[in-house]
Motif scaffolding. Structure first.
Motif, mmCIF file in Angstrom:
data_model
loop_
_atom_site.group_PDB
_atom_site.id
_atom_site.type_symbol
_atom_site.label_atom_id
_atom_site.label_comp_id
_atom_site.label_asym_id
_atom_site.label_seq_id
_atom_site.Cartn_x
_atom_site.Cartn_y
_atom_site.Cartn_z
ATOM 1 N N LEU A 39 1.077 -1.592 0.304
ATOM 2 C CA LEU A 39 -0.012 -0.178 0.125
ATOM 3 C C LEU A 39 0.499 1.186 -0.264
ATOM 4 C CD1 LEU A 39 -3.100 1.613 0.244
ATOM 5 C CD2 LEU A 39 -2.773 1.218 2.630
ATOM 6 N N SER A 40 2.397 1.256 0.747
ATOM 7 C CA SER A 40 2.452 2.939 0.918
ATOM 8 C C SER A 40 3.795 2.656 -0.227
ATOM 9 C CB SER A 40 3.949 1.942 1.135
ATOM 10 O OG SER A 40 4.396 3.137 2.063
ATOM 11 N N HIS A 41 4.400 1.793 -1.020
ATOM 12 C CA HIS A 41 4.510 1.547 -2.432
ATOM 13 C C HIS A 41 3.519 2.445 -3.553
ATOM 14 C CE1 HIS A 41 8.459 0.340 -1.482
ATOM 15 N NE2 HIS A 41 7.892 -0.462 -0.929
ATOM 16 N N SER A 42 2.849 1.829 -3.582
ATOM 17 C CA SER A 42 0.952 1.908 -4.325
ATOM 18 C C SER A 42 1.109 3.799 -3.602
ATOM 19 C CB SER A 42 -0.023 1.168 -4.316
ATOM 20 O OG SER A 42 -0.110 0.116 -4.345
ATOM 21 N N LEU A 43 0.793 4.583 -2.760
ATOM 22 C CA LEU A 43 0.773 5.289 -3.216
ATOM 23 C C LEU A 43 1.726 6.779 -3.376
ATOM 24 C CD1 LEU A 43 -0.678 5.836 0.941
ATOM 25 C CD2 LEU A 43 -1.609 6.450 -0.853
ATOM 26 N N ILE A 44 3.111 6.261 -3.152
ATOM 27 C CA ILE A 44 3.882 7.088 -3.529
ATOM 28 C C ILE A 44 3.678 7.018 -5.419
ATOM 29 C CG2 ILE A 44 6.386 6.818 -4.410
ATOM 30 C CD1 ILE A 44 6.989 5.454 -1.306
ATOM 31 N N GLY A 45 3.218 5.591 -6.260
ATOM 32 C CA GLY A 45 3.367 5.573 -7.126
ATOM 33 C C GLY A 45 2.193 6.774 -7.653
ATOM 34 N N LEU A 46 1.032 6.679 -6.757
ATOM 35 C CA LEU A 46 -0.274 7.132 -7.158
ATOM 36 C C LEU A 46 -0.157 8.275 -7.519
ATOM 37 C CD1 LEU A 46 -2.596 4.732 -5.805
ATOM 38 C CD2 LEU A 46 -2.566 5.294 -8.141
#
Length: 200
Positions: A39-46
């Protein structure tokens, strides 16, 4: 924007999911480190792709001249059209109470504490959820004057003809309030102004 959902709303939803995961890990002892990391990595990308963003702060304030123009416009409409909303009073109630139009249209008469100069505002918008978030809002003298006007039979009976609850101070539709305001601004050449901007 994702299917009509604002980027700031998506960010808030993902933040709530993160809170649930933290709760599950701390309280229930679930091993979800991998899920939290994803989730943390996804947020960075988003965020980098600007698919999710923080909400923009508005600094638009209504000018004195605009207040005069809109007050006159709404009052004339109230006098001319039988099934109109007393927007000249609704707008000033928003100014003197600082409440959102949704909150104004949900103010219940039973929550009016005249002795203590306050009104219980139910389900106030909050990052942690609005349901059950009730607050007693202090009312200044000018707000009382507007409320007294709204409760006069000559005004209240006309509002009740619209078919909404007799339990509410403003028995009107919140979307209609927003539409009236937007249309009045367009007709009078007032740009980039919302009901929300009248709040002090």
């Amino acid at each position: 924007m994702i299917d009509g959902v604002a980027p700031s709303t998506v960010l808030k939803d993902l933040s709530h999911i993160s809170s649930v995961l933290n709760h599950a890990e701390l309280v229930w002892g679930d091993d979800i480190a991998h899920t939290k990391n994803e989730l943390s990595h996804s947020l960075i990308g988003l965020k980098k792709a600007r698919i999710v963003t923080k909400s923009k702060e508005r600094d638009r304030l209504i000018a004195h001249e605009e207040l005069q123009i809109l007050t006159n416009h709404f009052y004339k409409g109230w006098k001319r059209v039988r099934n109109a909303i007393p927007m000249h009073l609704v707008m000033w109630l928003a100014i003197y109470t600082g409440r959102r139009e949704g909150e104004l249209c949900e103010m219940r008469l039973e929550d009016f504490d005249k002795e203590n100069n306050q009104w219980k505002i139910r389900d106030i918008k909050n990052p942690d959820g609005s349901k059950g978030n009730h607050k007693n809002a202090h009312l200044e003298p000018n707000a009382f004057l507007i409320i007294e006007e709204l409760l006069k039979p000559s005004i209240r009976n006309r509002m009740l003809e619209l078919g909404y609850s007799n339990d509410l101070l403003l028995p009107v539709n919140v979307q209609t309030v927003s539409d009236y305001f937007r249309r009045a601004c367009q007709l009078n050449g007032i740009e980039d102004l919302r009901v929300y901007d009248t709040r002090t």
